[in-house]
Scaffold this motif. Structure first.
Motif, mmCIF file in Angstrom:
data_model
loop_
_atom_site.group_PDB
_atom_site.id
_atom_site.type_symbol
_atom_site.label_atom_id
_atom_site.label_comp_id
_atom_site.label_asym_id
_atom_site.label_seq_id
_atom_site.Cartn_x
_atom_site.Cartn_y
_atom_site.Cartn_z
ATOM 1 N N THR A 42 44.540 16.935 147.895
ATOM 2 C CA THR A 42 44.679 15.725 147.069
ATOM 3 C C THR A 42 43.548 15.642 146.056
ATOM 4 O O THR A 42 43.763 15.292 144.887
ATOM 5 C CB THR A 42 44.679 14.472 147.972
ATOM 6 O OG1 THR A 42 45.772 14.550 148.876
ATOM 7 C CG2 THR A 42 44.803 13.215 147.128
ATOM 8 N N THR A 43 42.329 15.974 146.488
ATOM 9 C CA THR A 43 41.169 15.943 145.594
ATOM 10 C C THR A 43 41.330 16.952 144.467
ATOM 11 O O THR A 43 41.065 16.644 143.304
ATOM 12 C CB THR A 43 39.875 16.244 146.379
ATOM 13 O OG1 THR A 43 39.719 15.256 147.402
ATOM 14 C CG2 THR A 43 38.671 16.216 145.453
ATOM 15 N N SER A 71 43.908 15.652 141.997
ATOM 16 C CA SER A 71 43.373 14.581 141.149
ATOM 17 C C SER A 71 42.425 15.136 140.099
ATOM 18 O O SER A 71 42.422 14.687 138.953
ATOM 19 C CB SER A 71 42.642 13.544 142.016
ATOM 20 O OG SER A 71 43.541 12.906 142.902
ATOM 21 N N ASP A 108 42.984 14.870 136.024
ATOM 22 C CA ASP A 108 42.025 14.243 135.104
ATOM 23 C C ASP A 108 41.604 15.210 133.998
ATOM 24 O O ASP A 108 41.496 14.822 132.826
ATOM 25 C CB ASP A 108 40.791 13.761 135.868
ATOM 26 C CG ASP A 108 41.085 12.555 136.746
ATOM 27 O OD1 ASP A 108 42.048 11.829 136.453
ATOM 28 O OD2 ASP A 108 40.357 12.348 137.742
ATOM 29 N N ARG A 150 52.775 14.676 137.530
ATOM 30 C CA ARG A 150 52.187 13.357 137.297
ATOM 31 C C ARG A 150 51.994 13.099 135.811
ATOM 32 O O ARG A 150 52.234 11.984 135.327
ATOM 33 C CB ARG A 150 50.838 13.244 138.027
ATOM 34 C CG ARG A 150 50.935 13.110 139.534
ATOM 35 C CD ARG A 150 49.549 13.078 140.158
ATOM 36 N NE ARG A 150 48.780 11.933 139.687
ATOM 37 C CZ ARG A 150 47.470 11.789 139.895
ATOM 38 N NH1 ARG A 150 46.783 12.740 140.533
ATOM 39 N NH2 ARG A 150 46.842 10.724 139.445
#
Length: 224
Positions: A11-12, A15, A19, A58
């Motif tokens: 998940t990290t 993300s 970004d 996403r």
């Protein structure tokens, strides 16, 4: 129930690549209309396929990529109609959020707004790292409307800023307009602290309109 460390790490990574890619898309590091090759992205960002696909999906849902059936992803093209729509929605939604923020903002918000404006003013765009200035600029605008009381309104505004900045960041430096825009940052703080709802909203709308004119001028010949 605790999240397994392997899932938490994935998940990290997802993300982080989201970004990084988001900033690169907003900053124009990919050409408008360009097809995104997943293999080259994996090499460029040194990331695995799973977190990369998660980030791309996403970004497509966020509007910074277009997902093409069975053909991967593509960077959205630049279009005058879209820029007009984004600018108008910024005026409407940010104006609404600013009115609410002025009505509900407390002393802590006033302090945070003064600090955000001070940091932005010190980071002269001509001499500072542009990425750092952009970060402080985004933080200032987010702080300005932060106490509006609506998480969804803030999310929509963040998304509009990213879409708008795809156009604005291509603009060459226009010192006289930049000075006007920078001055308006301080004026907006003064009006907000004085609880001048009508004056603050009018100035914010003018501020967005000036930025729109800069973005529009920078994109002439490239808009569909």
């Amino acid at each position: 129930m605790a999240v397994p460390k392997r899932e938490e790490a994935a998940t990290t990574r997802g993300s982080r690549i989201f970004d990084t890619l988001r900033q690169d898309l907003v900053n124009g590091r990919f050409e408008a209309g360009q097809k995104i090759a997943i293999s080259s992205l994996r090499e460029r960002y040194a990331v695995g396929l799973s977190p990369l696909r998660e980030a791309l999906n996403r970004l497509a849902a966020y509007g910074l990529l277009i997902q093409e059936n069975q053909r991967g992803f593509r960077v959205p093209r630049l279009a005058r109609e879209e820029l007009d729509d984004i600018a108008e929605m910024r005026r409407e939604l940010e104006g609404m959020a600013l009115e609410r923020a002025i009505q509900h903002g407390d002393a802590e918000w006033e302090s945070e707004l003064l600090a955000a404006a001070h940091r932005l003013k010190r980071a002269d765009m001509a001499s500072a790292e542009v990425d750092q200035w952009e970060l402080l600029h985004a933080r200032y605008h987010r702080t300005l409307v932060a106490p509006c009381g609506s998480v969804w309104l803030l999310r929509f505004i963040d998304q509009l800023h990213d879409q708008f900045d795809r156009y604005r960041r291509m603009a060459p430096g226009v010192p006289e307009i930049r000075r006007t825009l920078d001055g308006q940052h301080s004026e907006l703080v003064e009006l907000a602290l004085n609880r001048d709802v009508k004056g603050a909203r009018a100035l914010l709308e003018h501020h967005i309109e000036l930025s729109y004119q800069v973005a529009l001028g920078s994109c002439e010949g490239r808009l569909e």
